[in-house]
Structure formats: structure tokens, C-alpha cells
Enzyme design. Structure first.
Site, short mmCIF file in Angstrom:
data_model
loop_
_atom_site.label_atom_id
_atom_site.label_comp_id
_atom_site.label_asym_id
_atom_site.label_seq_id
_atom_site.Cartn_x
_atom_site.Cartn_y
_atom_site.Cartn_z
N ARG A 1 14.85 23.05 3.80
CA ARG A 1 15.33 21.67 3.88
C ARG A 1 16.52 21.48 3.03
O ARG A 1 16.40 21.79 1.83
CB ARG A 1 14.20 20.74 3.43
CG ARG A 1 12.84 20.71 4.10
CD ARG A 1 12.51 19.37 4.43
NE ARG A 1 11.35 18.95 5.48
CZ ARG A 1 11.16 17.78 5.96
NH1 ARG A 1 11.85 17.06 5.46
NH2 ARG A 1 10.45 17.86 6.89
N PRO B 1 0.66 -1.28 0.01
CA PRO B 1 0.02 -0.04 0.00
C PRO B 1 0.81 1.20 0.02
O PRO B 1 1.39 1.49 0.93
CB PRO B 1 -0.73 -0.01 1.34
CG PRO B 1 0.18 -1.12 1.84
CD PRO B 1 1.18 -1.40 1.29
N GLU B 2 0.75 1.93 -1.02
CA GLU B 2 0.95 3.40 -0.99
C GLU B 2 -0.56 4.00 -1.13
O GLU B 2 -1.54 3.31 -0.92
CB GLU B 2 1.97 4.03 -2.13
CG GLU B 2 3.37 3.23 -2.05
CD GLU B 2 4.25 4.01 -2.94
OE1 GLU B 2 4.11 5.22 -3.21
OE2 GLU B 2 5.00 3.18 -3.30
N ARG C 1 3.71 -9.55 7.02
CA ARG C 1 4.82 -8.95 7.87
C ARG C 1 4.26 -8.46 9.13
O ARG C 1 5.14 -7.59 10.21
CB ARG C 1 5.59 -7.85 6.98
CG ARG C 1 6.28 -8.81 6.02
CD ARG C 1 7.00 -7.72 5.09
NE ARG C 1 8.25 -6.86 5.79
CZ ARG C 1 9.01 -6.03 5.20
NH1 ARG C 1 8.83 -6.00 3.88
NH2 ARG C 1 10.20 -5.58 5.57
N HIS D 1 -1.64 -15.81 8.06
CA HIS D 1 -1.44 -14.34 8.03
C HIS D 1 -2.90 -13.85 7.86
O HIS D 1 -2.89 -12.48 7.56
CB HIS D 1 -0.45 -13.97 6.94
CG HIS D 1 1.15 -14.68 6.86
ND1 HIS D 1 1.69 -14.50 8.07
CD2 HIS D 1 1.55 -15.40 6.06
CE1 HIS D 1 2.81 -15.19 7.73
NE2 HIS D 1 2.68 -15.69 6.61
#
Length: 270
Positions: A151, A2-3, A109, A91
Site C-alpha cells: 500500500r 458510532p465507531e 442524517r 428522527h
DNA sequence: CTGGTCACCTGGAAGC
DNA sequence: TGCTTCCAGGTGACCA
């Protein structure tokens, strides 16, 4: 997986099917993910109607009558809509039960998270620190230019900083910078306003196209392979080290920034 | 404040 | 074949 686009595609996939449904319980098969799971999740949810599924950055927020489930898919998480009684595999950590269907959270994970929050307008430390939504109108080149001012570090890690702008993960950071023609190693605060315009446009276009591509396989969410087509997309530079740039034919380069792989075309990106 | 590194966890791929 | 090493879409804690 997922983004931001994958999370949004997940939201679009599940929302029509479960909004307005009454939860009948939950099954948990693991003690916790990144954080311990909410106590007594099944009892807490049972009887509450799911009113709305929202997204904030890479988080999903399931709004129930008496509170919200805050969900993050981490690095390997997915959420699928399945018929009640579908056997769980390894999972498959959490099922949210809605009578005839269930929402199943799978996350090998276990970097994801699932937290119970009070109803709005209560905040939460994880949400309160989040930056601007890149798909909202306020995210402009002008905004970006101001946000990056001062920055000194490279621009790529900067646009991945969720305290600044949410949802741009490692893949789309590289892809957006390629589209904007900006070298990922360039100091963030030294990018001109004009080029920040290009970058903001590139981020928006990249994310929107990815959502559109994922959205074409939305029906997969009712079935067994949640959003499979997503990772098969062809990228301009991500994962293509040594291969020819799709624009100029020169070799795509890979470097490491802040511990993450960065891909770019040194000829097309300055 | 900023930016870099590490830890969290599992599995797949590459290397030997 | 089998063992080892490295790497992976995120992000919060910690450190200089």
C-alpha cells in the site's frame, strides 16, 4: 455516534434487556434510511424471539428465529431501549416492539441502515466484504504488516478501510496512530513490522478503553439519553488542532486525508 | 487493485 | 438577528 466502541457499547446495553424477548411488532416512520426499510417489518417480526445480539464491525445483527436484522447506525444513529408507548420525536424512525419495551432507532442524517437477512449461514454483500475484527486475536502486528504491504497511500486512510480491518473510524484512527507514535501521512506499506506491532496494540488499547469508558454509562440505555457520556471523552489529538499535545506540549496539527480531518502531533509521531 | 472524490441528509457552529 | 457557509463519528459508487 458510532465507531466500533459505541456500537459495542450499544450492543452491551441492549442485549441483556431484550435477548430472549418475543417481538410483538414494529413501527416505521420513514420509508428508508440508506436503503429502503424491509417490507412489512412489524408483521415479519411479530412472534419471533430475539435470540442474540451480535456485532460485526460497526454493524449490529439481531438474530431472530427466522432471520436477522442487520443494523448500521451510520454517522448519527443511536439505538435506545425505552418503555412501550414512549412518544416518538423527530428522527425516531423505527421502533422494534417487545411488549413492555421497545428498541428505538433514531438517526437524524439517515445514513444508517436496517435490512432483513435470512438466517445463518447466509451471507450478504455488505457483510461478506468486511475485514478482520481488530479486537480478535488474529489481529496482530504481523497480520497488519502483511495487510499493509504494497500500500503506497497514507496509513491513516488504510486503517480506516473496512475491507481490511473493521471498526476503526475517523476518531480512533487518529487516536491509535498517536498512541503508536506513527505519522498518519506515512505510507502504509513502509511501516516496519515492529511499528505495526505497536499500531495493532494501540488500536486494541484505544478501542478497548473507549468501550470501557462507554460501558460505565450502560444504565443510560434504559432511559432517555442513549450513551451520552461517549462523546465527552477527552482525546489525545482528535479535535484538538492548535492545542498542546498531551505528551510533548507542542501544537496538535490538523490535515485533510481522503476527505476526512486527521489530527496528529508532528513531534511525537514519525 | 489502489486511492481519491462525491453523494447521501440534517443540524450545529462559525462567519459576515 | 438572520443569512450563508462549512463541517460532522460512515461508506458505497464512481473515477483516474
Amino acid at each position: 455516534m458510532p465507531e466500533l466502541p459505541e456500537v459495542e457499547v450499544t450492543r452491551l446495553g441492549i442485549a441483556p434487556a431484550v435477548t430472549g424477548w418475543r417481538a410483538t411488532g414494529a413501527v416505521t416512520r420513514v420509508g428508508g434510511l440508506r436503503y429502503p426499510l424491509p417490507d412489512d417489518l412489524g408483521r415479519r417480526l411479530a412472534g419471533q424471539v430475539l435470540r442474540e445480539v451480535r456485532r460485526r464491525g460497526k454493524y449490529l445483527l439481531l438474530h431472530f428465529d427466522e432471520g436477522r436484522l442487520l443494523l448500521h447506525l451510520g454517522m448519527s444513529g443511536s439505538l435506545r431501549l425505552l418503555p412501550a408507548g414512549t412518544p416518538a420525536a423527530r428522527h425516531d424512525h423505527v421502533d422494534l416492539l417487545f411488549g413492555k419495551v421497545l428498541l428505538r432507532l433514531t438517526d437524524p442524517r439517515r445514513f444508517g441502515s436496517l435490512l432483513w437477512l435470512p438466517p445463518e449461514p447466509a451471507g450478504h454483500p455488505l457483510l461478506d466484504v468486511l475485514g478482520i475484527e481488530p479486537l480478535e486475536a488474529a489481529f496482530t502486528g504481523r497480520w497488519l504488516h502483511a495487510a499493509l504491504r504494497g500500500r503506497r497511500g497514507p496509513v491513516k486512510p488504510a486503517i480506516m478501510d473496512s475491507h481490511l480491518v473493521v471498526g476503526i473510524g475517523n476518531i480512533y484512527a487518529s487516536e491509535s496512530l498517536f498512541r503508536a507514535g506513527i505519522d498518519p501521512r506515512r505510507a502504509a506499506g513502509r511501516i516496519s513490522g515492529q511499528r505495526c506491532d505497536r499500531l495493532a496494540d494501540a488500536v486494541r488499547a484505544t478501542l478497548n478503553e473507549a468501550i470501557a469508558a462507554g460501558g460505565s454509562s450502560l444504565k443510560d440505555f434504559i432511559g432517555s439519553d442513549g450513551g451520552k457520556g461517549w462523546f465527552q471523552q477527552s482525546h489525545f489529538v482528535y479535535g484538538r488542532a492548535g492545542e498542546p499535545c498531551r505528551a510533548c506540549g507542542g501544537p496538535v496539527r490538523q490535515v485533510r486525508q481522503a476527505g476526512r480531518a486527521t489530527f496528529f502531533c508532528p513531534r511525537c509521531q514519525r
